[in-house]
Design an enzyme around this catalytic site. Structure first.
Site, mmCIF file in Angstrom:
data_model
loop_
_atom_site.group_PDB
_atom_site.id
_atom_site.type_symbol
_atom_site.label_atom_id
_atom_site.label_comp_id
_atom_site.label_asym_id
_atom_site.label_seq_id
_atom_site.Cartn_x
_atom_site.Cartn_y
_atom_site.Cartn_z
ATOM 1 N N GLU A 101 0.656 -1.157 -0.051
ATOM 2 C CA GLU A 101 -0.018 0.034 0.117
ATOM 3 C C GLU A 101 0.844 1.362 0.000
ATOM 4 O OE1 GLU A 101 -2.379 1.271 -0.608
ATOM 5 O OE2 GLU A 101 -4.197 0.519 0.403
ATOM 6 N N ASP A 102 0.293 2.206 -0.467
ATOM 7 C CA ASP A 102 1.117 3.716 -0.245
ATOM 8 C C ASP A 102 0.652 4.236 0.811
ATOM 9 O OD1 ASP A 102 -1.670 4.007 -1.151
ATOM 10 O OD2 ASP A 102 -1.241 5.527 -2.505
ATOM 11 N N ASP A 105 -4.973 5.121 6.053
ATOM 12 C CA ASP A 105 -5.438 6.306 6.634
ATOM 13 C C ASP A 105 -6.492 5.906 7.605
ATOM 14 O OD1 ASP A 105 -6.105 9.011 6.919
ATOM 15 O OD2 ASP A 105 -7.324 9.023 4.981
ATOM 16 N N PHE A 154 -1.939 16.362 4.188
ATOM 17 C CA PHE A 154 -2.655 16.147 2.981
ATOM 18 C C PHE A 154 -1.211 15.611 2.115
ATOM 19 C CE2 PHE A 154 -4.110 17.071 -1.330
ATOM 20 C CZ PHE A 154 -4.806 15.680 -1.492
ATOM 21 N N ARG A 167 1.409 12.056 -8.905
ATOM 22 C CA ARG A 167 1.682 10.832 -8.655
ATOM 23 C C ARG A 167 3.172 10.158 -9.063
ATOM 24 N NH1 ARG A 167 -2.791 7.323 -7.261
ATOM 25 N NH2 ARG A 167 -4.813 7.869 -8.402
HETATM 26 C C1 PRP Z 1 -6.050 5.363 -0.951
HETATM 27 C C2 PRP Z 1 -4.731 4.459 -0.516
HETATM 28 C C3 PRP Z 1 -5.341 3.549 0.046
HETATM 29 C C4 PRP Z 1 -6.704 4.197 0.647
HETATM 30 C C5 PRP Z 1 -6.279 4.527 2.351
HETATM 31 O O1 PRP Z 1 -6.724 4.727 -2.121
HETATM 32 O O2 PRP Z 1 -4.052 4.107 -1.739
HETATM 33 O O3 PRP Z 1 -5.854 2.222 -0.488
HETATM 34 O O4 PRP Z 1 -6.843 5.222 0.209
HETATM 35 O O5 PRP Z 1 -7.375 4.930 2.915
HETATM 36 P P1 PRP Z 1 -8.100 4.224 3.936
HETATM 37 O O6 PRP Z 1 -7.035 3.821 4.913
HETATM 38 O O7 PRP Z 1 -9.008 5.308 4.721
HETATM 39 O O8 PRP Z 1 -8.973 3.231 3.287
HETATM 40 P P2 PRP Z 1 -7.404 5.346 -3.342
HETATM 41 O O9 PRP Z 1 -8.845 4.899 -3.308
HETATM 42 O O10 PRP Z 1 -7.216 7.077 -3.241
HETATM 43 O O11 PRP Z 1 -6.943 4.821 -4.691
HETATM 44 P P3 PRP Z 1 -5.470 5.090 -5.423
HETATM 45 O O12 PRP Z 1 -4.491 4.444 -4.940
HETATM 46 O O13 PRP Z 1 -5.929 4.698 -6.747
HETATM 47 O O14 PRP Z 1 -5.109 6.704 -5.463
#
Ligand code: PRP
Length: 181
Positions: A101-102, A105, A154, A167
């Site tokens: 994961e990146d 949150d 953010f 990105r």
């Molecule tokens: C982001 C991130 C995680 C998630 C974290 O994904 O990559 O998967 O949100 O948030 P959480 O812990 O509150 O669930 P996003 O849906 O923005 O997709 P992306 O990776 O394509 O930007």
């Protein structure tokens, strides 16, 4: 005018990311070797792609990787129900899944994805995340490997976007306020 002019502050430099990926790669190599496991790295699209590419250079194991894309059901972000946009090509059954994961949150996404792999009969399910925002957690979930714990800023760059932009930046930064105002 460069896209970098829209960044207020660099939070994690390219160098710091590389060094931390080397450390995490060594740790993952050691711990999986000790258990005699070969991880199947599952990168969640799209944000985790740069992190996957950097991290796996330093994992000295017979690994494989695959991609998955999930999204929260519209209007139900609070429930943590996820919809699979793109599933793995590989079967998860009996695999040692290492979700890449990146950012974590609220923890809802990772919690739901981990549960899904357990239901599919994975042998083990672990998580490596570049960034962790523990203050934002709603679901009690922890990553096994964390690159950097950050405050509730953010953030953009190294996979993280604002409206799909930023990105490709090689560092993690905080955008100027006018970017999202
Ligand atoms: C982001 C991130 C995680 C998630 C974290 O994904 O990559 O998967 O949100 O948030 P959480 O812990 O509150 O669930 P996003 O849906 O923005 O997709 P992306 O990776 O394509 O930007």
């Amino acid at each position: 005018m460069s896209i970098r002019d829209e960044v207020k502050r660099v939070l994690v430099t390219e160098e710091q990311i590389r060094e931390r990926c080397q450390e995490l790669g060594r740790q993952i190599t050691k711990e999986y070797s000790e258990r005699n496991e070969k991880p199947l790295l599952v990168a969640l699209l799209r944000g985790s792609v740069p992190f996957l590419a950097e991290l796996m250079k330093y994992i000295d194991l017979d690994i494989q990787y695959d991609f998955m894309d999930v999204t929260s059901y519209a209007g139900t972000k609070s429930t943590g129900d996820i919809r699979i946009i793109k599933d793995l090509e590989t079967s998860a059954e009996g695999e040692d899944i290492l979700i890449v994961e990146d950012i974590i949150d609220t923890g809802r996404t990772i919690n739901a994805v981990m549960g899904m792999f357990r239901n599919k009969g994975a042998h083990s399910v672990r998580v490596v995340t570049l960034l962790d925002k523990p203050d934002r957690r709603v679901v009690d979930v922890r990553a096994d490997y964390v690159g950097f714990e950050i405050d509730d800023y953010f953030v953009i760059g190294f996979g993280l976007d604002y409206n799909q932009r930023f990105r490709a930046l090689p560092f993690v930064g905080i955008p100027k306020e006018e970017v999202y105002r």
